[in-house]
Design an enzyme around this catalytic site. Sequence first.
Site, mmCIF file in Angstrom:
data_model
loop_
_atom_site.group_PDB
_atom_site.id
_atom_site.type_symbol
_atom_site.label_atom_id
_atom_site.label_comp_id
_atom_site.label_asym_id
_atom_site.label_seq_id
_atom_site.Cartn_x
_atom_site.Cartn_y
_atom_site.Cartn_z
ATOM 1 N N LYS A 94 0.731 -1.411 0.136
ATOM 2 C CA LYS A 94 0.230 0.232 0.531
ATOM 3 C C LYS A 94 0.411 1.346 0.170
ATOM 4 C CE LYS A 94 -2.390 -1.255 3.722
ATOM 5 N NZ LYS A 94 -1.682 -2.041 4.270
ATOM 6 N N ARG B 9 -9.240 -0.297 9.102
ATOM 7 C CA ARG B 9 -9.537 -0.993 9.317
ATOM 8 C C ARG B 9 -9.390 -2.134 10.712
ATOM 9 N NH1 ARG B 9 -2.806 -0.552 9.700
ATOM 10 N NH2 ARG B 9 -2.385 -2.222 8.144
ATOM 11 N N ARG C 217 11.716 -6.762 4.689
ATOM 12 C CA ARG C 217 11.511 -5.567 4.933
ATOM 13 C C ARG C 217 12.073 -5.250 6.439
ATOM 14 N NH1 ARG C 217 5.796 -2.202 4.772
ATOM 15 N NH2 ARG C 217 5.888 -3.267 6.749
ATOM 16 N N ARG D 132 -0.307 -9.606 12.877
ATOM 17 C CA ARG D 132 -0.779 -8.383 12.633
ATOM 18 C C ARG D 132 -1.898 -9.359 11.465
ATOM 19 N NH1 ARG D 132 4.527 -6.498 10.620
ATOM 20 N NH2 ARG D 132 3.430 -5.139 9.635
#
Length: 215
Positions: A39, A114, A153, A171
């Site tokens: 995103k 979310r 990452r 998550r």
Amino acid sequence: MTDRGATYPKFINYINNTTQQPLNKMINIVLFGKPGAGKGTQAEFLKSKYNLTHISTGDLFRFNLKNDTALGKLAKTYIDKGELVPDEVTIKMLEDEVSKNPDTAGFLFDGFPRTTAQANALDAYLVSKGWEVTATIALEADDEVLVQRLLERGKTSGRVDDQDESLIRNRYQEYNEKTAPLIKYYKAQGKYFPVNGIGEIAEITSRLSSVIDTL
Ligand code: ADP
């Protein structure tokens, strides 16, 4: 007596403005997807291409964390566990950020909403300003591909939440429980556009653009 000479051109202006620029010419896009779906990367391209104001709740939290604000300290207790920050805190932060940009051509919401409560709050807040969510575009990718992306990452980003596989898995659990129901929420409004999130970055940008260009 009315000064027709002065009023008439104003009327013509009014007609021109209202016919040439529909009231809802703003494009408000929710960029949707699981953690690591890309995103943030895609938002960087889309915000300049379409002149949109990019609001990333993750970036806002990280900014507050870095500056050790009260909001940052509070958010840290959730982010470090791979949990969502409570709705009331996140919604307030988002609304503050939207209100700072009253003249924008549109918003690109990244990481928000979310939860269903956040989606309801966003709809209500935009409606209060005469705006609306134009479309929700989802970057789709397989969980296992994404977990590997996040671990990669984490090696360079310095993000604690990307360095521990159990935090990452948490998550995804948060996503499945709290965020996935939004797919149905936006589908019911005819605003949900899924896009394949696997491929070259430029290729994915053009997939997203072809959706935006039809809006
Ligand atoms: P991700 O890479 O998981 O998509 P983000 O950078 O968007 O992460 O957000 C990092 C963290 O910030 C999330 O794991 C969560 O704790 C918190 N956060 C971000 N956006 C929201 C939101 N809309 N509601 C609640 N918490 C959020």
